[in-house]
Design a protein around this motif. Structure first.
Motif: not given
Length: 255
Positions: A46-47, A50-51, A53-54
């Motif tokens: 998930e990290e 998320e990276e 997506r950021r």
């Protein structure tokens, strides 16, 4: 020529950390939508997503045991639903030494686990994406092997080395089988790559330093070194390259 994967979907198996993570991030940076796959390290997966997506990219996380065909099929269907289509770029990165076991102490269970995670996963994830690639008129398959496939690996790694050698042979056969469909199949063969769980788990510090001392470029590799080769093979720059293996090892093994 800029590498641009805009509109393409990439699946990287075993991408919650290490080389797989680096591949997922670099493919996303080039514009691909990325399916991040993990089995046990889902917080880390998930990290990674998320990276991506950021940074303005698109990613989705899929928990699946890639040695299980039913879970693979469910993941591929999930990718269609969540990322809007079939896989264009497949990076079969999942693999594992499991543990160092001398052949005299090998069990059938250990043999099966090693061959399943290294060879079976590659074959069955590939099988699951082929129909979609053929329907689109092409695709890129990059299979992760190892320098161990050439030199037999370290102590207690003979089965792992055999599994990775089998990946190379499988890739050559598959490359001929699907070339007429516009699909290329190549391997990336990492040498001693630092910042990975593999060497943190299986390589003592003294052996690590001894290996680095023997690398002509004078350093251990980084996951991004491997990811760069993967991105190249996934791109149009490598459109006339298939059935080959790129060695990423700083010169420690030359063919």
């Amino acid at each position: 020529m800029a590498i641009d994967f805009t509109g393409r979907i990439a699946l990287v198996t075993g991408s919650s950390g290490g080389i797989g993570r680096a591949c997922a991030l670099m493919l996303a940076k080039a514009g691909a939508k990325v399916a991040v796959n993990g089995l046990t390290s889902m917080v880390q997966a998930e990290e990674v997503a998320e990276e991506i997506r950021r940074a303005g990219g698109e990613a989705a996380v899929f928990q699946a045991d890639v040695t299980k065909p039913d879970q693979i099929e469910a993941m591929i269907e999930g990718i269609r639903e969540r990322l809007g289509g079939s896989v264009d770029i497949l990076v079969n990165n999942a693999g594992h030494l499991i543990k160092r076991v001398p052949n005299a102490e090998m069990t059938e269970e250990h043999y099966t686990r090693v061959m399943d995670v290294n060879l079976k996963s590659t074959a069955f994830v590939t099988k699951a994406v082929l129909a979609g690639m053929k329907a689109k008129g092409g695709g890129r398959i990059i299979n992760m092997t190892s320098v161990a496939a050439h030199n037999g690996g370290g102590a207690g790694a003979a089965l792992y080395a055999a599994g990775k050698a089998a990946v190379i042979a499988y890739s050559k056969g598959l490359a001929k089988e699907v070339a007429g469909d516009g699909i290329t199949v190549n391997c990336v063969s990492p040498g001693f790559i630092g910042n990975t769980a593999f060497h943190s788990t299986f390589t003592p510090d003294a052996a690590r330093q001894a290996t680095i001392n023997g690398i002509p470029l004078g350093r251990e590799g980084h996951p991004d070194d491997v990811a760069g080769a993967v991105v190249y093979l996934a791109s149009d720059l490598a459109s006339y390259l298939t059935g080959e293996t790129i060695e990423v090892n700083g010169g420690m093994f030359m063919r």
